[in-house]
Motif scaffolding. Structure first.
Motif, short mmCIF file in Angstrom:
data_model
loop_
_atom_site.label_atom_id
_atom_site.label_comp_id
_atom_site.label_asym_id
_atom_site.label_seq_id
_atom_site.Cartn_x
_atom_site.Cartn_y
_atom_site.Cartn_z
N UNK A 27 -58.21 -34.88 3.23
CA UNK A 27 -59.26 -34.57 4.18
C UNK A 27 -60.61 -34.89 3.58
N UNK A 28 -61.59 -35.18 4.46
CA UNK A 28 -62.92 -35.61 4.04
C UNK A 28 -63.98 -34.70 4.66
N UNK A 29 -65.05 -34.48 3.87
CA UNK A 29 -66.17 -33.67 4.33
C UNK A 29 -67.46 -34.35 3.89
N UNK A 56 -65.79 -27.63 8.02
CA UNK A 56 -65.33 -28.74 8.86
C UNK A 56 -64.96 -29.95 8.02
N UNK A 57 -63.83 -30.55 8.38
CA UNK A 57 -63.31 -31.74 7.69
C UNK A 57 -62.75 -32.70 8.72
N UNK A 90 -65.00 -41.80 9.58
CA UNK A 90 -65.74 -40.83 10.40
C UNK A 90 -66.67 -40.00 9.52
N UNK A 91 -66.18 -39.57 8.37
CA UNK A 91 -67.01 -38.80 7.43
C UNK A 91 -68.16 -39.65 6.91
N UNK A 92 -67.90 -40.92 6.61
CA UNK A 92 -68.94 -41.82 6.12
C UNK A 92 -70.02 -42.03 7.17
N UNK A 93 -69.61 -42.21 8.40
CA UNK A 93 -70.57 -42.40 9.49
C UNK A 93 -71.44 -41.15 9.65
N UNK A 94 -70.84 -39.99 9.55
CA UNK A 94 -71.59 -38.74 9.64
C UNK A 94 -72.56 -38.62 8.47
N UNK A 99 -69.27 -37.97 0.16
CA UNK A 99 -68.01 -37.73 0.83
C UNK A 99 -67.18 -36.92 -0.14
N UNK A 100 -66.92 -35.68 0.20
CA UNK A 100 -66.08 -34.80 -0.60
C UNK A 100 -64.64 -34.99 -0.13
N UNK A 101 -63.74 -35.18 -1.07
CA UNK A 101 -62.35 -35.46 -0.74
C UNK A 101 -61.48 -34.31 -1.23
#
Length: 158
Positions: free
Chosen positions: A3-5, A30-31, A37-41, A54-56
Motif C-alpha cells: 500500500x502507498x501513502x 488513508x492509503x 495514484x499516490x504519486x499524482x496526489x 511516497x510511503x510504502x
C-alpha cells in the motif's frame, strides 16, 4: 499486499491522530493500492513548494479479526456513507474501509447533491460514468501498529 501513502514527510509509524475529520470515510490513515495514484496526489505538495514522499507499507498478519467494509462501485450505499462521513455524522464503525475516492469530478457531483441542487438519482446517474479509483482508510490503531509494516519512503521531485 503493498500500500502507498502520499505525504509531505516520511511516516514510519502511521497514526490516526494526524487525520482530518470529515473525509470520505471519516477519520483514519488513508492509503491506496495504486502507486501512480499516490504519486499524482503527492504532486500537489510539490506544486505548493513542499517536499513530497511516497510511503510504502506492507499489510502483514491476520486481518480476519478486524471489521472491514468494501465499496466496489460509486453507488447509493457509497454516496450515503461518504455524505455522512463528510458531514461529520457517526456511521457504522469499521477498522478498514476501501472504495472509490471522491476526486475532483466525483466531488463536483457530490457537492451538487449535498447542496440539494440535484437529486440522489441524478447524482448516481452521473457517478455511473466515473471509474472508481482506490482508497483504503484504516481507522484502527491496533491494525496500524500490528499489521501495517513500513517498508520505505521515496522522495519525489518535479
Amino acid at each position: 499486499m503493498i500500500l502507498y501513502h502520499a505525504s509531505t514527510s516520511v511516516i514510519e509509524l502511521p497514526d490516526i491522530l494526524h487525520s482530518r475529520d470529515c473525509l470520505d470515510f471519516g477519520r483514519g490513515f488513508y492509503l491506496t493500492i495504486f502507486r501512480e495514484q499516490a504519486e499524482k496526489y503527492a504532486e500537489r505538495f510539490l506544486r505548493r513548494g513542499n517536499e513530497a514522499y511516497i510511503n510504502i507499507y506492507e499489510v502483514c498478519g491476520d486481518l480476519s479479526g478486524f471489521k472491514k467494509k468494501e465499496f466496489t462501485a460509486y453507488n447509493e450505499e457509497w454516496l450515503d456513507y461518504v455524505m455522512k462521513c463528510r458531514q461529520g455524522h457517526q456511521v457504522e464503525s469499521f477498522d478498514w474501509i476501501s472504495g472509490g475516492i471522491a476526486d475532483d469530478k466525483v466531488f463536483n457531483t457530490i457537492d451538487l447533491y449535498f447542496a440539494n441542487m440535484i437529486s440522489k438519482d441524478e447524482a448516481l446517474h452521473r457517478l455511473v460514468y466515473e471509474k472508481p479509483n482506490q482508497q483504503i482508510c484504516i481507522t484502527s490503531s491496533k491494525l496500524l501498529t500490528e499489521n501495517l509494516l513500513f517498508k520505505e519512503a521515496i522522495k519525489l521531485s518535479l
